[in-house]
Design a protein around this motif. Sequence first.
Motif, short mmCIF file in Angstrom:
data_model
loop_
_atom_site.label_atom_id
_atom_site.label_comp_id
_atom_site.label_asym_id
_atom_site.label_seq_id
_atom_site.Cartn_x
_atom_site.Cartn_y
_atom_site.Cartn_z
N GLY A 84 0.78 -1.23 0.00
CA GLY A 84 0.00 0.00 0.00
C GLY A 84 0.81 1.27 0.00
N VAL A 85 2.12 1.17 -0.21
CA VAL A 85 2.99 2.35 -0.27
C VAL A 85 3.26 2.68 -1.73
CG1 VAL A 85 5.24 3.32 0.34
CG2 VAL A 85 4.07 1.77 1.93
N GLN A 86 2.91 3.89 -2.14
CA GLN A 86 3.05 4.27 -3.54
C GLN A 86 4.30 5.13 -3.74
OE1 GLN A 86 0.95 2.69 -5.45
NE2 GLN A 86 -0.10 1.98 -3.61
N VAL A 87 4.92 4.99 -4.88
CA VAL A 87 6.09 5.79 -5.21
C VAL A 87 5.76 6.74 -6.34
CG1 VAL A 87 7.56 3.84 -4.56
CG2 VAL A 87 7.07 4.25 -6.97
N LYS A 88 6.60 7.75 -6.49
CA LYS A 88 6.36 8.77 -7.51
C LYS A 88 7.09 8.46 -8.81
CE LYS A 88 5.83 13.81 -7.62
NZ LYS A 88 6.07 15.07 -6.86
N GLY A 89 8.30 7.90 -8.67
CA GLY A 89 9.09 7.59 -9.85
C GLY A 89 9.80 6.26 -9.69
N VAL A 90 10.12 5.64 -10.83
CA VAL A 90 10.82 4.35 -10.82
C VAL A 90 11.96 4.37 -11.83
CG1 VAL A 90 8.78 3.05 -10.09
CG2 VAL A 90 9.25 3.34 -12.54
N PHE A 91 12.93 3.49 -11.60
CA PHE A 91 14.00 3.29 -12.57
C PHE A 91 14.30 1.80 -12.61
CE2 PHE A 91 15.78 4.13 -8.44
CZ PHE A 91 16.86 3.27 -8.30
N GLY A 92 14.63 1.33 -13.81
CA GLY A 92 14.81 -0.11 -14.01
C GLY A 92 13.73 -0.62 -14.96
N PRO A 93 13.79 -1.89 -15.35
CA PRO A 93 12.81 -2.45 -16.29
C PRO A 93 11.39 -2.25 -15.79
CG PRO A 93 14.64 -3.96 -15.98
CD PRO A 93 14.81 -2.89 -14.95
N THR A 94 10.58 -1.47 -16.52
CA THR A 94 9.24 -1.13 -16.06
C THR A 94 8.16 -1.53 -17.05
OG1 THR A 94 10.19 0.78 -14.90
CG2 THR A 94 7.79 0.74 -15.16
N THR A 95 8.40 -1.25 -18.34
CA THR A 95 7.43 -1.64 -19.36
C THR A 95 8.13 -2.39 -20.48
OG1 THR A 95 7.68 0.47 -20.55
CG2 THR A 95 5.94 0.35 -18.89
N THR A 96 7.39 -3.29 -21.11
CA THR A 96 7.91 -4.04 -22.25
C THR A 96 7.74 -3.20 -23.52
OG1 THR A 96 5.76 -5.11 -22.56
CG2 THR A 96 7.36 -6.23 -21.14
N LYS A 97 8.20 -3.72 -24.63
CA LYS A 97 8.14 -2.98 -25.88
C LYS A 97 6.71 -2.64 -26.29
CE LYS A 97 12.47 -4.84 -27.73
NZ LYS A 97 13.11 -5.64 -28.81
N ASP A 98 5.76 -3.48 -25.85
CA ASP A 98 4.35 -3.21 -26.20
C ASP A 98 3.65 -2.37 -25.14
OD1 ASP A 98 4.19 -5.03 -24.18
OD2 ASP A 98 3.17 -6.59 -25.33
N GLY A 99 4.40 -1.85 -24.19
CA GLY A 99 3.83 -0.96 -23.19
C GLY A 99 3.24 -1.64 -21.97
N LYS A 100 3.29 -2.94 -21.93
CA LYS A 100 2.74 -3.67 -20.78
C LYS A 100 3.75 -3.67 -19.63
CE LYS A 100 -0.13 -6.75 -23.61
NZ LYS A 100 -0.43 -8.16 -23.97
N PRO A 101 3.29 -3.91 -18.40
CA PRO A 101 4.22 -3.93 -17.27
C PRO A 101 5.26 -5.04 -17.43
CG PRO A 101 1.96 -3.71 -16.49
CD PRO A 101 1.88 -4.04 -17.96
N ASP A 102 6.50 -4.70 -17.18
CA ASP A 102 7.57 -5.69 -17.15
C ASP A 102 7.31 -6.64 -15.99
OD1 ASP A 102 10.62 -6.15 -18.16
OD2 ASP A 102 10.49 -6.46 -15.98
N VAL A 103 7.89 -7.84 -16.06
CA VAL A 103 7.72 -8.81 -14.99
C VAL A 103 8.18 -8.25 -13.65
CG1 VAL A 103 9.97 -9.90 -15.39
CG2 VAL A 103 8.13 -11.22 -14.32
N GLN A 104 9.15 -7.35 -13.67
CA GLN A 104 9.65 -6.78 -12.41
C GLN A 104 8.76 -5.66 -11.87
OE1 GLN A 104 13.98 -6.48 -11.76
NE2 GLN A 104 14.21 -7.01 -13.92
N ALA A 105 7.74 -5.27 -12.64
CA ALA A 105 6.83 -4.22 -12.19
C ALA A 105 5.68 -4.77 -11.35
CB ALA A 105 6.28 -3.44 -13.39
N GLY A 106 5.50 -6.08 -11.34
CA GLY A 106 4.45 -6.67 -10.53
C GLY A 106 3.09 -6.09 -10.84
N ASP A 107 2.39 -5.63 -9.81
CA ASP A 107 1.05 -5.06 -9.97
C ASP A 107 1.05 -3.54 -10.05
OD1 ASP A 107 -0.12 -7.59 -9.91
OD2 ASP A 107 -0.33 -7.56 -7.73
#
Length: 347
Positions: A84-107
Amino acid sequence: MFNARATHLTRRGILAAGGALGLGAVLTACGDEDAKSGGSDDGTAAKSGPWSFKDDRGTTVKLDKVPTNIVAFTGVAAALHDYGVQVKGVFGPTTTKDGKPDVQAGDLDVSKVTVLGNEWGKLNVEKYATLAPEVLITTTFDTAGTLWSVPEDSKDKVAKLAPSVAISVFDRQLTQPLQRMWELAESLGADMKAKKVTDAKAAFEKAAARLRAAAKAKPEIRVLAGSASAELFYVSGTNLSVDLEYFKALGVNFVEPSEAAKKATGGWFESLSWENVDKYPADVIIMDDRASTIQPADITEGTWKQLPAVKAGQVISRSPEPILSYDKCTPLLDNLAEAIENAKKVG
């Protein structure tokens, strides 16, 4: 693969970027030997009062209030999100080439975070500054406390903008960083008594018992942890990775690379040509699931297709950089337990 990166960083002796003084009157980071090793000074989440957290480098970050402008490595952000803790920005694998969440982005809802770099080792410092970050949170894969995925060439600039917190995922069992992430989330105001949270922890413990039972029932089943690139196949050792160390402690019979081979990579893994991919017999293969690696369905090498475990369909995914929440780590245990329960001796 991260193993190669972690080894490379360790060999060069790169220092962690964290622990430097941040900018602004409310941002300070300093070593505090009197702070409790495990979270905020009083063990509670004071949403409106001072905030303090001692990380796994021994660095204590202190702020005038609980931070809300948080920037985190994508996998860390995903773990905090589960609490339940939200962040403002991220770095690292986040989206795939088709714009979907990367596996490391979870939910994570990737449309609601500012992506500062969509691959390992990328972080746009100028964009980072515009977020007015109060704290940067990531993991560390070495004894030096190197901040994971923070670029070496800009780490000093990053350090001046906000203090950093690092959770170690080096040479320890999975349960330890899971507990540390729990403590961090609690310090940031997460409700750790929420049913969703307690149910997830209970499910993890149940899955751990299942894996222990499966390994005990079939000790002859040999499990190999692999990762694929176009040129090489990597066999991971179990002594440094948090997931493999924990699975081994639960009784899983792992294939281990030779000590000489592991020594050449700082203890992480052995590199094999595709011609020699059959060097180590295995009954079950668990394969690196990150987007930076080739997935089993896309491996075209004939030597791979002839492996007994591959022919028997006894290949599952593995998350070498697990999202450190109980909710996301439970399937890792259940999937391996199921694979061992159903495995035939083929190696």
